[in-house]
Scaffold this motif. Sequence first.
Motif, PDB file in Angstrom:
ATOM      1  N   ALA A  38       0.810  -1.222   0.000  1.00 15.86           N
ATOM      2  CA  ALA A  38       0.000   0.000   0.000  1.00 15.86           C
ATOM      3  C   ALA A  38       0.843   1.272   0.000  1.00 15.86           C
ATOM      4  CB  ALA A  38      -0.934   0.004   1.210  1.00 15.86           C
ATOM      5  N   PHE A  39       2.175   1.148   0.025  1.00 17.29           N
ATOM      6  CA  PHE A  39       3.035   2.328   0.140  1.00 17.29           C
ATOM      7  C   PHE A  39       3.009   3.166  -1.135  1.00 17.29           C
ATOM      8  CE2 PHE A  39       7.087   4.530  -0.342  1.00 17.29           C
ATOM      9  CZ  PHE A  39       7.156   5.222   0.861  1.00 17.29           C
ATOM     10  N   ASP A  40       2.916   4.484  -0.951  1.00 20.76           N
ATOM     11  CA  ASP A  40       2.930   5.423  -2.071  1.00 20.76           C
ATOM     12  C   ASP A  40       3.606   6.708  -1.583  1.00 20.76           C
ATOM     13  OD1 ASP A  40       2.523   7.099  -4.215  1.00 20.76           O
ATOM     14  OD2 ASP A  40       0.430   6.528  -4.513  1.00 20.76           O
ATOM     15  N   LEU A  41       4.635   7.156  -2.308  1.00 25.02           N
ATOM     16  CA  LEU A  41       5.329   8.386  -1.925  1.00 25.02           C
ATOM     17  C   LEU A  41       4.378   9.577  -1.855  1.00 25.02           C
ATOM     18  CD1 LEU A  41       8.753   8.350  -3.834  1.00 25.02           C
ATOM     19  CD2 LEU A  41       8.380   8.235  -1.374  1.00 25.02           C
ATOM     20  N   ALA A  42       3.338   9.559  -2.675  1.00 23.40           N
ATOM     21  CA  ALA A  42       2.396  10.681  -2.707  1.00 23.40           C
ATOM     22  C   ALA A  42       1.614  10.807  -1.404  1.00 23.40           C
ATOM     23  CB  ALA A  42       1.427  10.523  -3.879  1.00 23.40           C
ATOM     24  N   ASP A  43       1.588   9.739  -0.588  1.00 17.33           N
ATOM     25  CA  ASP A  43       0.856   9.784   0.679  1.00 17.33           C
ATOM     26  C   ASP A  43       1.684  10.393   1.810  1.00 17.33           C
ATOM     27  OD1 ASP A  43      -1.307   8.565  -0.513  1.00 17.33           O
ATOM     28  OD2 ASP A  43      -0.630   6.537  -0.010  1.00 17.33           O
ATOM     29  N   ILE A  44       2.979  10.632   1.570  1.00 14.82           N
ATOM     30  CA  ILE A  44       3.849  11.157   2.618  1.00 14.82           C
ATOM     31  C   ILE A  44       3.719  12.674   2.680  1.00 14.82           C
ATOM     32  CG2 ILE A  44       6.237  11.425   3.383  1.00 14.82           C
ATOM     33  CD1 ILE A  44       6.895   8.803   2.067  1.00 14.82           C
ATOM     34  N   SER A  45       3.599  13.190   3.887  1.00 18.42           N
ATOM     35  CA  SER A  45       3.596  14.641   4.081  1.00 18.42           C
ATOM     36  C   SER A  45       4.492  14.961   5.263  1.00 18.42           C
ATOM     37  CB  SER A  45       2.170  15.158   4.343  1.00 18.42           C
ATOM     38  OG  SER A  45       1.619  14.563   5.495  1.00 18.42           O
ATOM     39  N   TYR A  46       5.447  15.868   5.061  1.00 23.89           N
ATOM     40  CA  TYR A  46       6.416  16.224   6.095  1.00 23.89           C
ATOM     41  C   TYR A  46       6.018  17.525   6.781  1.00 23.89           C
ATOM     42  CZ  TYR A  46       9.544  12.709   4.084  1.00 23.89           C
ATOM     43  OH  TYR A  46      10.097  11.531   3.633  1.00 23.89           O
ATOM     44  N   SER A  47       6.222  17.557   8.085  1.00 24.56           N
ATOM     45  CA  SER A  47       5.977  18.782   8.844  1.00 24.56           C
ATOM     46  C   SER A  47       7.174  19.716   8.688  1.00 24.56           C
ATOM     47  CB  SER A  47       5.765  18.453  10.320  1.00 24.56           C
ATOM     48  OG  SER A  47       6.969  17.949  10.887  1.00 24.56           O
ATOM     49  N   PRO A  48       6.994  21.013   8.947  1.00 26.28           N
ATOM     50  CA  PRO A  48       8.142  21.937   8.883  1.00 26.28           C
ATOM     51  C   PRO A  48       9.276  21.532   9.815  1.00 26.28           C
ATOM     52  CG  PRO A  48       6.090  23.178   8.920  1.00 26.28           C
ATOM     53  CD  PRO A  48       5.725  21.740   9.159  1.00 26.28           C
ATOM     54  N   SER A  49       8.943  20.966  10.992  1.00 28.65           N
ATOM     55  CA  SER A  49       9.994  20.554  11.924  1.00 28.65           C
ATOM     56  C   SER A  49      10.806  19.396  11.358  1.00 28.65           C
ATOM     57  CB  SER A  49       9.377  20.153  13.266  1.00 28.65           C
ATOM     58  OG  SER A  49       8.498  19.056  13.120  1.00 28.65           O
ATOM     59  N   GLN A  50      10.164  18.474  10.641  1.00 31.34           N
ATOM     60  CA  GLN A  50      10.894  17.377  10.013  1.00 31.34           C
ATOM     61  C   GLN A  50      11.847  17.894   8.939  1.00 31.34           C
ATOM     62  OE1 GLN A  50       7.193  14.992   9.175  1.00 31.34           O
ATOM     63  NE2 GLN A  50       8.537  13.270   9.678  1.00 31.34           N
ATOM     64  N   ILE A  51      11.368  18.815   8.133  1.00 28.74           N
ATOM     65  CA  ILE A  51      12.192  19.375   7.053  1.00 28.74           C
ATOM     66  C   ILE A  51      13.379  20.121   7.631  1.00 28.74           C
ATOM     67  CG2 ILE A  51      12.216  21.017   5.132  1.00 28.74           C
ATOM     68  CD1 ILE A  51       9.231  20.315   4.723  1.00 28.74           C
ATOM     69  N   LEU A  52      13.133  20.921   8.680  1.00 28.46           N
ATOM     70  CA  LEU A  52      14.218  21.672   9.309  1.00 28.46           C
ATOM     71  C   LEU A  52      15.241  20.723   9.922  1.00 28.46           C
ATOM     72  CD1 LEU A  52      15.495  24.322  10.296  1.00 28.46           C
ATOM     73  CD2 LEU A  52      13.983  24.203  12.299  1.00 28.46           C
ATOM     74  N   TYR A  53      14.761  19.693  10.607  1.00 25.92           N
ATOM     75  CA  TYR A  53      15.688  18.752  11.239  1.00 25.92           C
ATOM     76  C   TYR A  53      16.564  18.061  10.203  1.00 25.92           C
ATOM     77  CZ  TYR A  53      17.475  14.551  13.420  1.00 25.92           C
ATOM     78  OH  TYR A  53      18.309  13.540  13.841  1.00 25.92           O
ATOM     79  N   TYR A  54      15.972  17.621   9.098  1.00 19.69           N
ATOM     80  CA  TYR A  54      16.777  16.910   8.106  1.00 19.69           C
ATOM     81  C   TYR A  54      17.811  17.829   7.468  1.00 19.69           C
ATOM     82  CZ  TYR A  54      17.994  13.046   5.117  1.00 19.69           C
ATOM     83  OH  TYR A  54      18.684  12.016   4.518  1.00 19.69           O
ATOM     84  N   ARG A  55      17.493  19.116   7.368  1.00 21.00           N
ATOM     85  CA  ARG A  55      18.486  20.068   6.860  1.00 21.00           C
ATOM     86  C   ARG A  55      19.650  20.225   7.839  1.00 21.00           C
ATOM     87  NH1 ARG A  55      14.378  24.860   4.717  1.00 21.00           N
ATOM     88  NH2 ARG A  55      13.745  23.822   2.760  1.00 21.00           N
ATOM     89  N   LEU A  56      19.366  20.066   9.129  1.00 21.66           N
ATOM     90  CA  LEU A  56      20.409  20.225  10.146  1.00 21.66           C
ATOM     91  C   LEU A  56      21.229  18.955  10.351  1.00 21.66           C
ATOM     92  CD1 LEU A  56      18.415  22.199  12.878  1.00 21.66           C
ATOM     93  CD2 LEU A  56      20.173  23.103  11.347  1.00 21.66           C
ATOM     94  N   LYS A  57      20.775  17.826   9.802  1.00 19.29           N
ATOM     95  CA  LYS A  57      21.441  16.556  10.071  1.00 19.29           C
ATOM     96  C   LYS A  57      22.892  16.565   9.616  1.00 19.29           C
ATOM     97  CE  LYS A  57      19.981  12.450  10.071  1.00 19.29           C
ATOM     98  NZ  LYS A  57      19.484  11.103   9.733  1.00 19.29           N
ATOM     99  N   ARG A  58      23.192  17.206   8.500  1.00 20.92           N
ATOM    100  CA  ARG A  58      24.564  17.229   8.008  1.00 20.92           C
ATOM    101  C   ARG A  58      25.484  17.926   9.011  1.00 20.92           C
ATOM    102  NH1 ARG A  58      28.687  14.819   6.229  1.00 20.92           N
ATOM    103  NH2 ARG A  58      30.167  16.092   5.070  1.00 20.92           N
ATOM    104  N   ALA A  59      25.020  19.053   9.573  1.00 18.96           N
ATOM    105  CA  ALA A  59      25.817  19.759  10.574  1.00 18.96           C
ATOM    106  C   ALA A  59      25.985  18.903  11.829  1.00 18.96           C
ATOM    107  CB  ALA A  59      25.160  21.091  10.920  1.00 18.96           C
ATOM    108  N   LEU A  60      24.927  18.185  12.235  1.00 15.44           N
ATOM    109  CA  LEU A  60      25.016  17.309  13.397  1.00 15.44           C
ATOM    110  C   LEU A  60      25.980  16.160  13.149  1.00 15.44           C
ATOM    111  CD1 LEU A  60      21.236  17.144  14.416  1.00 15.44           C
ATOM    112  CD2 LEU A  60      23.052  18.468  15.518  1.00 15.44           C
TER     113      LEU A  60
END
Length: 429
Positions: free
Chosen positions: A225-247
Amino acid sequence: MHENNQRPSGLEGVISLGARRRQPFYLSLLAAAAPFIILAATSAFAIYVLTMLAAGRSDWVNILTGALAALAIPVIAFALLLAGARRTHPFTLSLAVMVFAASFSIAILSALRVPVSYLGFLLTMPSSIFFVTIGNVAMVRRLRRSVALLAFPGASAVVDAAKWKLPVIEPYEVSQQYRRILIDPVTHHSPEWSAQLAKMYLRGMEIEAWPSYLELTLGKVDLAAFDLADISYSPSQILYYRLKRALDICGVLLLALPASLLCGLIWIYIRILDGGPSMFVQERRGYAGTTFRLYKFRTMYKGPHAGSTVEGDSRVIPGCHILRQLRLDELPQLLNILRGDMSFIGPRPVSVAVAEALEARIPLYVNRQILVPGLTGWAQVSQGYAETADEEVEKLAYDLYYLKNVSLDLDIIILFRTVKTVLLRIGAR
């Protein structure tokens, strides 16, 4: 007339006419968290008092007032968590309520002009945050006991997939002991069920489709049943993933000195026992379908080797079994993280040959490439090492769950599970 006078009045009278008495749900959560509330409060009180005594303070009225305020911080935090009763974000939510409770307590003391030690409050925070977080996790686990599945033809298959005792109930068995009612998105989303679901909703029950509940509880997606179109990211998730490289870079720099010393000793040890090279280099599938050279210490004698490692494998250099069990053979991958080939946490990279074979077998496998591969990951701590293609497909369900739910909380859980796996030597041979 006499009979009417004997009828119970007030809310008891309403209950006698057919209303329901709610079960003490929050008392159940409080019981689960009670030991940790006590530990958090007493440790905060003791640490604050000891800090004041170490500073030479003797004004016991102010000391005890501040200590009681420090004690109140985790209690307030638990009360806020109890009111929320959330299953998600147990770590960041605990930290947020602790900060609020501490700010509130200190503000009250400042308004009353009570002399306090900010250092004392600061020193109480680590233990309080730890016990509050563990208590919150205990409450989250208790929430599972208040869930029931509304009966439908395929309910038995759902119970088998759940891997724990999930009660299946008929509509007339629905009671306040259940906080969350799981429904089938096909069977129960129909006109004949709408009235029953409306009644449950009006009683304050949470209605959730069983596939989403199982996904969150089991930590893996349904590949069919998995579909990429069903995924929705919150702003906090997007911000965290951007910071992962620095971490990641900060983590490598913090580990650089001890890791360098260990790597030097391991490199010399392997050279002495079996000569060079001490390093093993393999092409792995990386981000966006690229390939990169993954570094590990060579733990087997030189020569052609095929097949998975087994218990007591004679191909392993003496003493290197412990390196494999403690994952010290993977220390050179800190260099891969520094270069940006990998992250500390992400889908574990597989060899190019394995990736190509699995991509041909299941098209969804390419979705692993959306995220940077990791030294450890959700599939790794949930499923362990995969020895067959079927096990790799099973791990894909966990990797796609991570893709869908990537967050600071999930990464913290992965780190804790990784430490547990390494200390208990789970899965390594």
